[in-house]
Each structure stands twice: as C-alpha cells, then as structure tokens.
Design a protein around this motif. Structure first.
Motif, PDB file in Angstrom:
ATOM      1  N   VAL A 134      -3.380  11.614  15.299  1.00 24.64           N
ATOM      2  CA  VAL A 134      -3.481  13.024  14.913  1.00 24.64           C
ATOM      3  C   VAL A 134      -2.880  13.225  13.518  1.00 24.64           C
ATOM      4  CG1 VAL A 134      -2.773  15.376  15.512  1.00 24.64           C
ATOM      5  CG2 VAL A 134      -3.618  13.832  17.286  1.00 24.64           C
ATOM      6  N   ALA A 135      -1.899  12.395  13.160  1.00 27.92           N
ATOM      7  CA  ALA A 135      -1.324  12.468  11.809  1.00 27.92           C
ATOM      8  C   ALA A 135      -2.343  12.021  10.757  1.00 27.92           C
ATOM      9  CB  ALA A 135      -0.075  11.605  11.719  1.00 27.92           C
ATOM     10  N   GLY A 136      -3.403  11.349  11.208  1.00 27.73           N
ATOM     11  CA  GLY A 136      -4.455  10.994  10.256  1.00 27.73           C
ATOM     12  C   GLY A 136      -4.914   9.547  10.297  1.00 27.73           C
ATOM     13  N   ALA A 137      -4.154   8.699  10.971  1.00 32.85           N
ATOM     14  CA  ALA A 137      -4.538   7.283  11.056  1.00 32.85           C
ATOM     15  C   ALA A 137      -5.721   7.128  12.022  1.00 32.85           C
ATOM     16  CB  ALA A 137      -3.363   6.449  11.574  1.00 32.85           C
ATOM     17  N   PRO A 138      -6.675   6.249  11.748  1.00 31.64           N
ATOM     18  CA  PRO A 138      -6.710   5.314  10.622  1.00 31.64           C
ATOM     19  C   PRO A 138      -7.456   5.849   9.382  1.00 31.64           C
ATOM     20  CG  PRO A 138      -8.425   4.761  12.179  1.00 31.64           C
ATOM     21  CD  PRO A 138      -7.757   5.993  12.707  1.00 31.64           C
ATOM     22  N   ASN A 161      -6.863   8.347   7.290  1.00 27.62           N
ATOM     23  CA  ASN A 161      -5.914   8.408   6.188  1.00 27.62           C
ATOM     24  C   ASN A 161      -4.999   7.199   6.315  1.00 27.62           C
ATOM     25  OD1 ASN A 161      -7.080  10.863   5.600  1.00 27.62           O
ATOM     26  ND2 ASN A 161      -5.508  12.043   6.667  1.00 27.62           N
ATOM     27  N   ALA A 162      -5.231   6.215   5.441  1.00 26.45           N
ATOM     28  CA  ALA A 162      -4.589   4.910   5.629  1.00 26.45           C
ATOM     29  C   ALA A 162      -3.071   4.991   5.552  1.00 26.45           C
ATOM     30  CB  ALA A 162      -5.121   3.922   4.597  1.00 26.45           C
ATOM     31  N   GLY A 163      -2.559   5.965   4.804  1.00 27.99           N
ATOM     32  CA  GLY A 163      -1.112   6.066   4.638  1.00 27.99           C
ATOM     33  C   GLY A 163      -0.415   6.812   5.758  1.00 27.99           C
ATOM     34  N   ALA A 164      -1.184   7.343   6.684  1.00 30.13           N
ATOM     35  CA  ALA A 164      -0.601   8.144   7.767  1.00 30.13           C
ATOM     36  C   ALA A 164      -0.216   7.264   8.949  1.00 30.13           C
ATOM     37  CB  ALA A 164      -1.598   9.206   8.206  1.00 30.13           C
ATOM     38  N   GLY A 165       0.651   7.789   9.794  1.00 32.13           N
ATOM     39  CA  GLY A 165       1.040   7.062  10.993  1.00 32.13           C
ATOM     40  C   GLY A 165       2.504   7.250  11.308  1.00 32.13           C
ATOM     41  N   TYR A 196       4.266  10.092   9.284  1.00 26.71           N
ATOM     42  CA  TYR A 196       3.701  10.233   7.935  1.00 26.71           C
ATOM     43  C   TYR A 196       2.324  10.881   8.011  1.00 26.71           C
ATOM     44  CZ  TYR A 196       7.259   6.994   6.169  1.00 26.71           C
ATOM     45  OH  TYR A 196       8.443   6.411   5.815  1.00 26.71           O
ATOM     46  N   ALA A 197       2.058  11.858   7.114  1.00 22.69           N
ATOM     47  CA  ALA A 197       0.726  12.473   7.070  1.00 22.69           C
ATOM     48  C   ALA A 197       0.408  12.911   5.652  1.00 22.69           C
ATOM     49  CB  ALA A 197       0.660  13.667   8.025  1.00 22.69           C
ATOM     50  N   PRO A 252       0.813  -1.229   0.000  1.00 26.03           N
ATOM     51  CA  PRO A 252       0.000   0.000   0.000  1.00 26.03           C
ATOM     52  C   PRO A 252       0.842   1.272   0.000  1.00 26.03           C
ATOM     53  CG  PRO A 252      -0.101  -1.103   2.134  1.00 26.03           C
ATOM     54  CD  PRO A 252       0.618  -2.032   1.214  1.00 26.03           C
ATOM     55  N   LYS A 253       0.242   2.332  -0.508  1.00 28.75           N
ATOM     56  CA  LYS A 253       0.933   3.629  -0.576  1.00 28.75           C
ATOM     57  C   LYS A 253       0.977   4.319   0.781  1.00 28.75           C
ATOM     58  CE  LYS A 253       0.055   5.087  -5.290  1.00 28.75           C
ATOM     59  NZ  LYS A 253      -0.996   5.684  -6.108  1.00 28.75           N
ATOM     60  N   LEU A 254       2.076   4.993   1.033  1.00 30.86           N
ATOM     61  CA  LEU A 254       2.190   5.772   2.263  1.00 30.86           C
ATOM     62  C   LEU A 254       1.826   7.233   1.981  1.00 30.86           C
ATOM     63  CD1 LEU A 254       5.475   4.326   3.792  1.00 30.86           C
ATOM     64  CD2 LEU A 254       3.095   3.697   4.205  1.00 30.86           C
ATOM     65  N   SER A 255       1.544   7.967   3.019  1.00 29.26           N
ATOM     66  CA  SER A 255       1.280   9.406   2.868  1.00 29.26           C
ATOM     67  C   SER A 255       2.504  10.086   2.274  1.00 29.26           C
ATOM     68  CB  SER A 255       0.971  10.018   4.235  1.00 29.26           C
ATOM     69  OG  SER A 255      -0.230   9.492   4.746  1.00 29.26           O
TER      70      SER A 255
END
Lengths: 499, 499
Positions: free
Chosen positions: A446-450, A452-456, A477-478, A415-418
């Motif tokens: 706060v970075a967006g997970a879950p 935004n799947a690519g965040a974390g 990653y965000a 899968p793609k990352l942010s």
C-alpha cells in the motif's frame, strides 16, 4: 453467416480474443456466451481470420445490431478499420474444452490432451471460466506424478528455452515463497558464479508480495533481457538475475494465475509444474528448492513440507534433474528490507558485510550456496558452507555481483529510497515475539511497492531482538503523503508483538 | 481510498455490479481482478454505497487513471452522473466465496452456507468465475440428498412463491427435456382443470431448444403475468400456463445456467433442486415427472433414469410432496410442430381432434393426465387414462383451454406462421428409421425460433411412417430469405434416415 461492422472496445479486462454481439444477432446463429465465432475480414492476400470468444450484450445501447464489438487486440489482429465489414460464422469450441471437462470428471489426462489445454491457454483461446474449470479439476482431483511431469513438459514446450549445451552443470535455486524479503538468490548467484559455476536465474515480479526478485534486481540493473543476450551474459560472467517474463519461460503460468486468484486455489500439481517448468526451460540440472514452513506461509507444518519435498524430488528425477529440497523457517521475514530498493540495499550491504548487513540473510545464503556447491561436486560433502562463506567474506561475491550488474546493464549500486518516511516505535519494552508477515507485505504494497521502487519498509528490529519503549521497530517509506498515510492505517499492535 | 470520476460503460456482458479500474489505480490499493471494492457516491440522504466486482484494464486508452469505469447497472444503482466523484475503498469478498471454496474441497455445505451462496448469486454479488467454481464443486463432489433439499429450499426462499392455502390439492408436471416438441403440458393442464382440479403451471422459455412451453403458450395468450394475477386466474379457471420468469420463481437458476453452459455441466443435484424448487415455489404438492430416455437426450439408459427417479421421489418425500416419476421414450420428437406457433397449432389441433392432430401427443398427454388423476384420488387406480381421454374426446379439454387462454389474455386461437417455407423431400422410398433431434432443434432455431414465433419446422413424417421418394419429410418455416437459407444449410441426409 452475418455481415457486421466492427466497433472497437478499448477496455480489455479479460481474454484478448473477445468479440461482443448484441443478443438478437447471437440468436440468429443460435449462440451463447462463451461460444466461439469465426471472424473474417479483408480480401485476397489481406484476408484475416480470427476465432474469437463470444460475449453477448443485452444492453440495447451498447453494440448495436449492425455491429460487432471487438476488444482492442482482436481489432488489431483482424486488421480492420472503421467502416470495414466483418463476416461472422460458427466455429467449434477448441478441443481443449473437452479435455478440461474430462479432467473435471476425474479422468487422467495424457500429454497430448494437457498440451492442447496449455497451448490454448498461452494463445488466449480459452475463456476465464474455462480456465477456472481446468484449475478446479486439478484442484479437486489433483495431478498425479505423470500428469505433473506432462504439464511441466507442456509448459516448457509452449514457452522459450535456454540451452547451455549437453553435460554442462547448470545450477538454480527456488523458494516457494510466502516470506517477505528473503532475497537469498541475490547472494547465492554471485557466491556460486564467483567460483566459476553457471547459474542463470530467471525470477518473477511480485504477484501478491511487495517485491519479486526481478523487481529488486531491477533497481540495480536491467532485468527484461531477451534470451540471446542472457546466454551471452551467462557465458561472460557465469550467471544473471533476470525477469522470467522477458524470456517467456513458462508463459502459461501467468495466465493460469488469474483464474486461481479469486478463490486462492493453489493446486499442488500446478505449483510443482510451474516451478519445475521454469527450471527446465532455463536449462538447469542442479536445483535447490527452499520450502519455508510456518503458520504464516503456504506450508504450515513439517508433514506437508516433507510430502511436497518428496514430489519435487520424484519429478526432478523423472525429468533428469538433480533436485534437493530443504525445509526452512518461515516464521519471520529474512533480511531487513521489504520493497525493491530497500531489499536491494539490504542485499548490497550483506554482500559487502557493512555493519548493518543482515545476519540472517547472509547465513541462509551461505547455507544454501554451500548445498549447491556440494550437489554439483564443487565442494566436498560438509565443506560447502565454508567455501560459500569464504567467497562472501573475502569480497569475491560482492565483486562478482558488480560484474553481473554491469553485464545486465548497470543502473546504480545503491538505489534511491522514497523521500517520505515514518518510523513506527515500540509502545512498551520487551523482546519481539512475533512479526505478522501478511501485514508487513500489505503495508509495503500500500506504501507503493513494487510499483514505486523506493517504497516499502525497513525492519529495524527482528524476531528475538530486545526493544525499549520508544525505540523504532520499523520504518515505512512512500513516495507521496497520501500513499504513506494509507499505508500507516494498516500499522497497529498486530504488526509486531512485544512480550 | 481513491476519489475518481465515473465513466459509464454501455456494454454489459457478464455480471451487473462491475467496476473497472486502470492497472495503476488497482495497484494503489493492492487489488486484483475479481476483488471487491466499495463505491460510495452522493452525500447525506442521497449517499449510495455499492459493493462492486473489480475488473482491471491494462489498456492505457480505456479508462484513464482519473476515472472508474461503471457498467450501466452499477452506474444507475450508484445514481451518479457525469462529473460526480466516486470514493473507492476496500471491501472484503462475500462470505459465500469461502463456502464455494469449501464445496470445492469436498466439504458438505449446510443450509446456511448454501443460502449465502444462492442469495449472492441472485443479487449478482458473485463473479462468473466464482459461480463456475461453485458449479465445479457440485459437479465433481455431487450434492447429497440433504444438500439438494437445502439448495431447493434456498432457491425457493430467494424467489417469489404462490400460496393456494393449506390442504389444497395442487397438481404439476414436469419434463426434464431434451425432446423437441413434446408440448404435453398444454393438453394435460386443460384436461385436469376441466375436471375441477387446480394445476398452476409455470414454464421456462427456450434455453437451447427451439421453444419452451412459455414461448409456445405466448403465441396464444399472455404469459408474463405477475403472481397476484396468476392466483386470480387459478381461482377462476383452475390453472394457467405462464412464464416462470414473470413471477421470479427460482430466480437463482437462470444465473447459474450461464456458468454451466461453457462446458455443458449439469450437476444432477442442481438439476433436481432447480426443478423441485420451481414446483415447491408454485405451491404444488402432487407432481408427475417425465424423464425421456434415449440416446439423443440427457438420460441415455434406463439405469440412469431409475437412479434419477429414486432421487426425485426421495426429495419430494422430504419436502412433503407426492412425486411420481415416469421414464418415457426420448427417441423422437413428440407431436409435429417445432417452434412456438407451429407447436401451438399442433396443440390446438390435438385438443380439437382435427384430422391432422398428433396421435402421439394426445396419447402421451392422456397417459400422464391419467396418472395425475389417480395420484390425487380424482380417478380410481386404473381409471385415470379413460377419464382423461373422455375429457379430450368430448371437447371439454379444448373448451377449458379456450377459457385459460381468455383468462390469461387471449391473442389468438390459431397463431400465424412465418411467410416463407421450404419442404424437404425424401430422396428414396422406405420408412423413417431415425430422426436426429439435435439437428431438428438447430434447424428450427437457426430458422428463427423462438424469437420469430412463426418460424420452425413441421414434421410431416414421424418415426416408423412409410415414405415414398419425393414425398415431403418436413417443412422449414422462416420470416426471411436469409434465415431460411441459413437453416437449410443444416438440412441433409442426417436429419431423417430412411431405410
């Protein structure tokens, strides 16, 4: 009986079947907030009746005394349109409120009473305050073994079930949570099913964590799969890793979580019933339960862990399931990825044995898979770990994972990352003495997970690793600059301690 | 931090300081329903900050992801207008939620913790679910004497007080309720104050009954009177019968009642604290408490009554008040009128000794007034009843009542009744064996009491009275045909039993 015009209220924040009367209309029927009212609309074949929970508006401008406010779902269920007439009558409170009161006063509830409550929870016939009182009763008085079993059975009855046929060995594993990462499930399922065993796994999405197993799996394959299709997948490839909400196993559970959140109440009986109901509904009969123990997780010491272990085993026995419980180290994240895509990459790396595969994730997965193999007789006692390890190292488990992904509906294998990332570096040299799990989870969320799947986060260093000043400790990653900056406000000395 | 546009929500059904975010915005800050958020609007001198309770809307049409929904009061407190920008940030939960959790786990709370909770209740900083958990904790674990006293003191501190000066004898009486009619207060106050004593009485409006003393008095005189004016009235005529809500004595109480209603929870410690706080706030130091005992009221047997009596006396002692508690017969309504105007007429008849004055009301009032006269030393032991009776029969009490009515702001000495009425007659001859208090209350409320002051019931026959077939048992009064008919649907054989 009052005749009022329906007024649609678009904002749903709590229960579904809510109707709002202005104070003076409530007074006409001697009603108070939380009382039940019977709403009738339509005629003949189109007649519809809904028992709604009453809220009272004291705001003169709000509803108007010719109207009754209906939350969107109540509006739809009554099948009304603008200009219709709704008849409003009295209606007794559900019997379940009496049983909730009994639990509050310390009485034990039998199956029938518990089932009334759970049915009404699932049907949204109880208000948030009433469910809170049930949680309070369970929290304070506890649930004895019989009540816990009855609650389990009732949660099972009020949801869907999977049936693999009598006598069939069906494996499952569960972690009571609290440790970031920890995606062992996604290694254990392919290891066991690559050996011809059946292991249907329904997982939750994240509630307070940066990713649930379902969120992580969703970056690789479809996870919202109806029960009949899941059965076909299990027959074809032996197992799956799906979202439990898609098959409505243990539906009562999610509704009770909302009432538990405000004071973070986790009545042990409810926790047990919730987990066991999910396993039972999924048709499992050999279950391994992982209880992480540590200062940063739900269970902080071995004594509490042992006590919980005993209850799991007892209840499993009464339900006719073989249950094994292990206490594991809950002090640091397992694996390197935190957040859906990052965890999925970590899992795929670990299945393939790439150079940056997570050693701790592979190790824990082999240990647990080995126990399951021994529990069901696939491996002789003492030989399970090696059998699991062999499946992993030979690539059989990875090939099996690809089959499972394809059977569920493949999205990608990587899968793609942010697109935005920021590396946080060590301010001094030493070794990693401590990782703050709660902060890790918060930063990733706060970075967006879950969502935004690519965040974390990617944990470049783990507990015990040697670190030089300026080396990267972890990477955030965000998707957007704003989310990244918000997440970085939580990064400080407290996340990693170098000593 | 998010920047959103405020959207006014006109419907207020629960807490005041509520803000609604759409799910995706809540996710950005990792927030759940019931979490607290800090709202900031305006700049410089006009900058305003409100800590609001979060609700989350999963209804796409509702709020919109550029907006934040604000309940009317939150909107006003923030001082925003359409098109403004509201900054939304994180904000910890009030400390009081931690103390509520402690109470739930069975810990005793000290004064400081109780006071945090009560202050937040009064300021609307706790959600309904959180207050429900506090009620649950008090209900299950109880409040010990020290906690009850601390709760009393805290309720007093978080409301207004009356001060008659040190050493001044100030009388009061209280009935813990459950008996329809029972307007003894409105006879006892004029009896005692006609003898030169001070007896400031703050009463409640009806909660679940057809009339509170404040509702009944309001048909004769103003009752919503600010504290400073009440002090002047008390100095002039010795006493008053006012609405407690008008002086904000024990404000915390009303807010907790909403959480207690859904399961009808009456934690004894809360009941005690509520009553004692009202007396203490009103400056009273000699208090007579009436506990009706009977199958149809809160206290069903003498043993429970004695136990409650002891607690009242102990707490009174610790607060430095002289408290006497009597157990009385709670089996039938006291007096003939049910509903504000009907009760007021019953009181005025009884003060004047007209032919249809209620004997039971006069008798109970003289007994209780007599006890108060003896408690404070105005009458010698054994002589109180006769002293009270003399004031009533000489007309002194009636003349005093007229003075009190005039001091508070006279409306009338004989309030109007509703124009429609319906007499319910006996279906057979015999004597009245039983009157169903709950049905009496419901009929009077559905007929319109207390909102329609002239509505309610007149009890033409009382317990033990001989009745001939066709004679009137009771008469229902209502303002409109619809309300009258609704009320009459509750009249049946079960209201009066003739044997």
């Amino acid at each position: 009986m009052l005749k009022l015009k329906p007024k649609r209220i678009e904002i749903t924040t709590g229960n579904k079947w809510i109707a709002v009367l202005q104070q003076n209309n409530a007074d006409k029927l001697d009603l108070h907030p939380g009382d039940r009212i019977e709403l009738t609309a339509g005629k003949g074949k189109n007649k519809k009746i809904v028992n709604a929970i009453l809220e009272i508006s004291d705001d003169g401008n709000g509803i108007g005394d010719k109207n009754i406010g209906l939350f969107s779902e109540t509006w739809n269920r009554l099948g009304v349109k603008k200009g219709d007439i709704v008849n409003v009558g009295l209606c007794p409170k559900p019997l379940s409120t009496i049983y909730i009161r009994e639990k509050l006063t310390g009485q034990h509830l039998d199956y029938k009473k518990i089932d009334f409550i759970i049915r009404d929870v699932v049907q949204e016939d109880l208000s948030d305050v009433e469910i809170a009182y049930f949680v309070a009763g369970c929290f304070i008085h506890g649930l004895n073994d019989q009540e816990t079993i009855d609650l389990t059975r009732s949660i099972v009855r009020n949801g869907s079930r999977l049936n693999f046929g009598k006598g069939k060995i069906v494996l499952d594993k569960h972690c009571i949570g609290g440790v970031p990462g920890n995606r062992t499930t996604m290694l254990i399922i392919p290891i066991c099913t690559s050996l011809g065993l059946t292991m249907p796994k329904t997982s939750s999405r994240a509630i307070t964590s940066p990713s649930g197993t379902a969120d992580t799996m969703e970056t690789l394959a479809e996870v919202a799969i109806p029960a009949d299709k899941l059965m076909k997948i299990a027959k074809k490839v032996g197992g799956f890793i799906a979202w439990g909400g898609g098959v409505d196993l243990a539906a009562a559970d999610d509704k009770m979580i909302k009432a538990r959140h405000p004071l973070s109440l986790d009545p042990e009986g409810m926790l047990l019933a919730s987990i066991m109901a999910k396993k039972f509904s999924a048709g499992s009969n050999h279950v391994l339960i992982d209880i992480p123990v540590g200062e940063q997780v739900k269970i902080s010491n071995k004594k509490d862990g042992d006590c919980l272990k005993k209850r799991f085993e007892q209840i499993g026995k009464k339900l006719g399931m073989k249950v094994k419980v292990i206490l594991t180290d809950g002090e640091e994240p397992i694996g390197k990825g935190i957040g859906p895509a990052l965890e999925a990459i970590d899992v795929m790396n670990s299945l393939q044995g790439t150079p940056d595969a997570s050693r701790d994730l592979r190790e824990k997965a082999c240990e647990m898979a080995g126990m399951l193999l021994e529990m069901c007789g696939k491996a002789k006692v003492g030989k399970g770990y090696n059998m699991a390890k062999e499946q992993l190292e030979s690539g059989a488990a990875y090939r099996q994972m690809v089959k499972i992904i394809e059977a569920q509906g493949k999205k990608t294998l990587y899968p793609k990352l942010s697109k935005l990332k920021h590396a946080v570096k060590a301010l001094k040299s030493g070794s990693v003495k401590y990782i703050n799990n709660a902060l890790i989870a918060r930063i990733a969320r706060v970075a967006g997970a879950p969502k935004n799947a690519g965040a974390g986060m990617w944990l470049d260093k783990k507990l015990g690793d040697k670190v030089k000043k300026g080396e990267v400790l972890y990477t955030v990653y965000a998707d957007g600059q704003e989310a990244l900056e918000r997440a970085l406000t939580f990064t400080n000395d407290g996340v990693y301690k170098i000593g």
